[in-house]
Design a protein around this motif. Structure first.
Motif, PDB file in Angstrom:
ATOM      1  N   LEU A 186       6.311  -9.420   0.820  1.00 18.32           N
ATOM      2  CA  LEU A 186       6.434  -8.545   1.984  1.00 18.32           C
ATOM      3  C   LEU A 186       6.166  -7.099   1.606  1.00 18.32           C
ATOM      4  CD1 LEU A 186       9.514  -9.856   4.003  1.00 18.32           C
ATOM      5  CD2 LEU A 186       7.161  -9.641   4.796  1.00 18.32           C
ATOM      6  N   PHE A 187       6.733  -6.655   0.500  1.00 16.75           N
ATOM      7  CA  PHE A 187       6.508  -5.296   0.007  1.00 16.75           C
ATOM      8  C   PHE A 187       5.015  -5.025  -0.115  1.00 16.75           C
ATOM      9  CE2 PHE A 187       5.756  -2.384  -3.495  1.00 16.75           C
ATOM     10  CZ  PHE A 187       6.675  -1.358  -3.297  1.00 16.75           C
ATOM     11  N   THR A 188       4.300  -5.944  -0.749  1.00 16.68           N
ATOM     12  CA  THR A 188       2.868  -5.762  -0.963  1.00 16.68           C
ATOM     13  C   THR A 188       2.099  -5.749   0.355  1.00 16.68           C
ATOM     14  OG1 THR A 188       3.019  -6.841  -3.118  1.00 16.68           O
ATOM     15  CG2 THR A 188       0.844  -6.737  -2.097  1.00 16.68           C
ATOM     16  N   THR A 189       2.429  -6.664   1.252  1.00 10.41           N
ATOM     17  CA  THR A 189       1.705  -6.769   2.528  1.00 10.41           C
ATOM     18  C   THR A 189       1.867  -5.508   3.358  1.00 10.41           C
ATOM     19  OG1 THR A 189       1.990  -9.165   2.560  1.00 10.41           O
ATOM     20  CG2 THR A 189       1.493  -8.088   4.661  1.00 10.41           C
ATOM     21  N   VAL A 190       3.088  -5.018   3.474  1.00  8.67           N
ATOM     22  CA  VAL A 190       3.354  -3.869   4.339  1.00  8.67           C
ATOM     23  C   VAL A 190       2.734  -2.605   3.765  1.00  8.67           C
ATOM     24  CG1 VAL A 190       5.157  -2.418   5.315  1.00  8.67           C
ATOM     25  CG2 VAL A 190       5.448  -4.896   5.288  1.00  8.67           C
ATOM     26  N   LEU A 191       2.936  -2.356   2.474  1.00 12.46           N
ATOM     27  CA  LEU A 191       2.369  -1.140   1.887  1.00 12.46           C
ATOM     28  C   LEU A 191       0.853  -1.186   1.870  1.00 12.46           C
ATOM     29  CD1 LEU A 191       4.705  -0.102  -1.051  1.00 12.46           C
ATOM     30  CD2 LEU A 191       4.505   0.865   1.224  1.00 12.46           C
ATOM     31  N   ASP A 192       0.283  -2.353   1.663  1.00  9.28           N
ATOM     32  CA  ASP A 192      -1.179  -2.451   1.662  1.00  9.28           C
ATOM     33  C   ASP A 192      -1.738  -2.120   3.044  1.00  9.28           C
ATOM     34  OD1 ASP A 192      -3.528  -3.120   0.056  1.00  9.28           O
ATOM     35  OD2 ASP A 192      -3.788  -4.757   1.501  1.00  9.28           O
ATOM     36  N   THR A 193      -1.008  -2.521   4.101  1.00  9.44           N
ATOM     37  CA  THR A 193      -1.456  -2.181   5.457  1.00  9.44           C
ATOM     38  C   THR A 193      -1.500  -0.672   5.647  1.00  9.44           C
ATOM     39  OG1 THR A 193      -0.527  -4.224   6.348  1.00  9.44           O
ATOM     40  CG2 THR A 193      -0.930  -2.431   7.907  1.00  9.44           C
ATOM     41  N   LEU A 194      -0.472   0.017   5.194  1.00  8.69           N
ATOM     42  CA  LEU A 194      -0.441   1.479   5.347  1.00  8.69           C
ATOM     43  C   LEU A 194      -1.558   2.143   4.544  1.00  8.69           C
ATOM     44  CD1 LEU A 194       3.406   2.058   5.248  1.00  8.69           C
ATOM     45  CD2 LEU A 194       1.882   2.862   7.044  1.00  8.69           C
ATOM     46  N   HIS A 195      -1.843   1.631   3.369  1.00  5.47           N
ATOM     47  CA  HIS A 195      -2.892   2.246   2.553  1.00  5.47           C
ATOM     48  C   HIS A 195      -4.293   1.908   3.052  1.00  5.47           C
ATOM     49  CE1 HIS A 195       0.386   2.947  -0.320  1.00  5.47           C
ATOM     50  NE2 HIS A 195      -0.409   3.885  -0.819  1.00  5.47           N
ATOM     51  N   SER A 196      -4.422   0.847   3.847  1.00  2.00           N
ATOM     52  CA  SER A 196      -5.746   0.471   4.333  1.00  2.00           C
ATOM     53  C   SER A 196      -6.118   1.155   5.637  1.00  2.00           C
ATOM     54  CB  SER A 196      -5.816  -1.050   4.532  1.00  2.00           C
ATOM     55  OG  SER A 196      -4.910  -1.462   5.555  1.00  2.00           O
TER      56      SER A 196
END
Length: 539
Positions: A527-537
């Motif tokens: 979840l950590f990876t999915t959410v932060l990756d969305t913000l960075h993309s």
């Protein structure tokens, strides 16, 4: 020095002092919000950081503004008699009111009861939020007395005063309490509604003896009837007839409105209005609850519910939606019964970009995304730094006690201290409020910007060690991240918290039958990876 020159000098000083006083008074007046052009009750609207409306907060009972001629004469008489008997007999500058304001400004006692003008200004200028000191309040009273007549002030006050059961203004109150128009209220009904100005909450509760269960409400109503008699708007026969009327005979049942307290000492939750979600697919319940608390602490419930605030929040709607989708997938893939997930992302200013909390009691029921986030065991997430991060995890816990539970926002705030090398940035959701939608230019609206709270707190060795021991990895879109997992085996709470160059995040995953510590932690990491990756993309 000749006497004529001395008098000339004294006159010059007097003119100078008056000019300075007038200039200071003018600046104070300029700093005041202008008097509204009409009495209005409007819901507040919250927007995400990009200007998309996400929620409205407004009165529970429909509102309409009335002229004094549209109100029952007994209602007007009752409000004046109980609040300020000579109010309509005075015009312009009220020497007694201003003398009381001056005494208060010099540290004197508060008056036993506020007059109608002061009460109105408290509501429209929201003096109790600290934005108006006594000097400004005194000038506001002077200006109001010049701009509006006493009947106009009374009319505006009656249209926005809170009168219980979620009703703001006499139109809503007449409907909420008696199901009639304000023009059709009887003398006793009008007296009862006027009695609610000072204590609108808890009157639905039966707090008296069995033969007079609404005793407290009756006594307050009778106090208004007596004031009307003393003000010579009731005859002795009308006073006696009013006192003989049982209160409960005319009160509309609260159950039909869905409001009303069971305990006379309980807070009047209906005063907080209703929340209407404008975005239904983003799981905004917990975030809106947080923003609501921030707004009420700053402005008071009356302004939040009726003041038509336009509130820009820090929330990123698209990232919030992406987080909710990921959370729903996590919960949907879990076969155990009681499942809970919290996700919080802060940017480097401490602003909350994402806040999702979701739970499911059993696989057969829907996922609940409307609950508030609650503290949970943090396990070994903080390691040896737990004591040094105490003030962000649980600021109200004694220093000698290390907190064992925290919510995801507190965990994210604690990790942000490590991410910034010892700088505290207080999490917030509200960025600014204004009198117009945020898509208007700043020159077209008045705004109240909430300053970021930023404090250097130092970095003990334990926090440096925490950062040094964190795992380093790369998000799918290429951003570098640091993270740390923690588990509380006794409860099944698994955590993952960390940061990138732009964001700090904390994730909690709980299942009633944990599938194993490593699996639970990997779910939190995912979840950590999915959410932060969305913000960075997001461009």
């Amino acid at each position: 020095m000749p006497a004529r020159q001395r008098w000339a000098r004294w006159l010059l000083w007097l003119v100078l002092v008056i000019a300075i006083a007038v200039g200071a008074g003018s600046r104070l007046l300029d700093s005041l919000p202008s008097t509204p052009s009409h009495a209005s009750v409007a819901p507040s609207v919250l927007y995400d950081r990009h200007g998309t409306p996400i929620v409205e907060i407004g009165p529970s009972v429909p509102h309409a503004s009335l002229g004094l001629e549209d109100m029952a004469p007994a209602l007007v008489d009752a409000m004046v008699a109980v609040l300020d008997p000579s109010f309509l007999e005075r015009e312009g500058v009220d020497a007694a009111t201003y003398a009381a304001s001056l005494r208060r400004a010099r540290g004197g006692p508060e008056p036993a009861s506020e007059g109608i003008m002061r009460r109105y200004l408290d509501m429209v200028h929201h003096a109790r939020d600290g934005s108006l000191d006594e000097a400004r309040m005194l000038l506001a009273e002077l200006r109001l007395g010049r701009e509006l007549s006493r009947p106009e002030i009374l009319e505006r006050f009656a249209n926005i005063a809170y009168l219980g059961r979620g009703a703001y203004g006499v139109h809503a109150a007449a409907n909420a309490w008696y199901g009639v128009a304000a023009s059709d209220l009887t003398v006793t009904q009008a007296a009862f509604i006027a009695s609610l100005v000072d204590a609108p909450g808890g009157v639905d509760a039966a707090s008296g003896p069995s033969d007079d269960p609404n005793q407290s409400a009756r006594l307050r109503r009778d106090r208004v009837l007596l004031a009307m008699f003393e003000h010579e708007v009731l005859t002795s026969d009308e006073l006696a007839a009013g006192r003989s009327t049982r209160v409960e005979a005319g009160i509309r049942p609260a159950t039909g409105l869905g409001v009303g307290a069971a305990d006379p000492e309980a807070p009047d939750v209906a005063a907080g209005g209703f929340v209407r979600m404008l975005i239904a697919d983003a799981g905004l319940g917990a975030a809106v609850g947080w923003a609501y608390i921030e707004l009420v602490e700053r402005y008071g419930i009356h302004r939040v519910v009726t003041g038509g605030l336009h509130v820009t929040t820090s929330l990123d709607l698209e990232a919030q939606r992406a987080a909710l989708r990921a959370v729903r997938r996590q919960i949907g893939d879990t076969t155990s019964g009681d499942v809970g997930v919290d996700v919080v992302v802060l940017d480097r200013s401490g602003d909350v970009r994402v806040l999702v909390t979701a739970s499911r009691a059993t696989p057969a029921v829907d996922i609940d995304v409307a609950s508030l986030m609650r503290p949970r065991p943090v396990g070994d997430l903080l390691g040896a730094a737990a004591a040094d991060l105490q003030r962000w995890i649980a600021p109200d816990v004694a220093d000698e006690v290390v907190a064992q539970t925290a919510d995801a926002a507190q965990v994210a705030a604690a990790f942000s201290v490590a991410a910034t090398g010892g700088e505290e940035r207080t999490p917030r959701i509200v960025l600014e409020t204004g009198d117009g939608a945020p898509n208007l230019s700043l020159t077209e609206r008045t705004t109240d910007r909430w300053l970021m709270q930023r404090t250097a707190v130092g970095e003990p060795a334990s926090i440096s060690d925490l950062r040094a021991g964190m795992a380093t990895f790369t998000l799918p879109w290429g951003a570098s991240a640091l993270g740390r997992a923690g588990v509380s085996p006794q409860t099944g709470d698994a955590w993952f918290a960390g940061w990138t160059d732009h964001y700090t995040a904390a994730v909690r995953v709980t299942a009633s039958s944990p599938p194993g510590e490593l699996d639970a932690a990997s779910r939190a990491n995912e979840l950590f990876t999915t959410v932060l990756d969305t913000l960075h993309s997001v461009p």
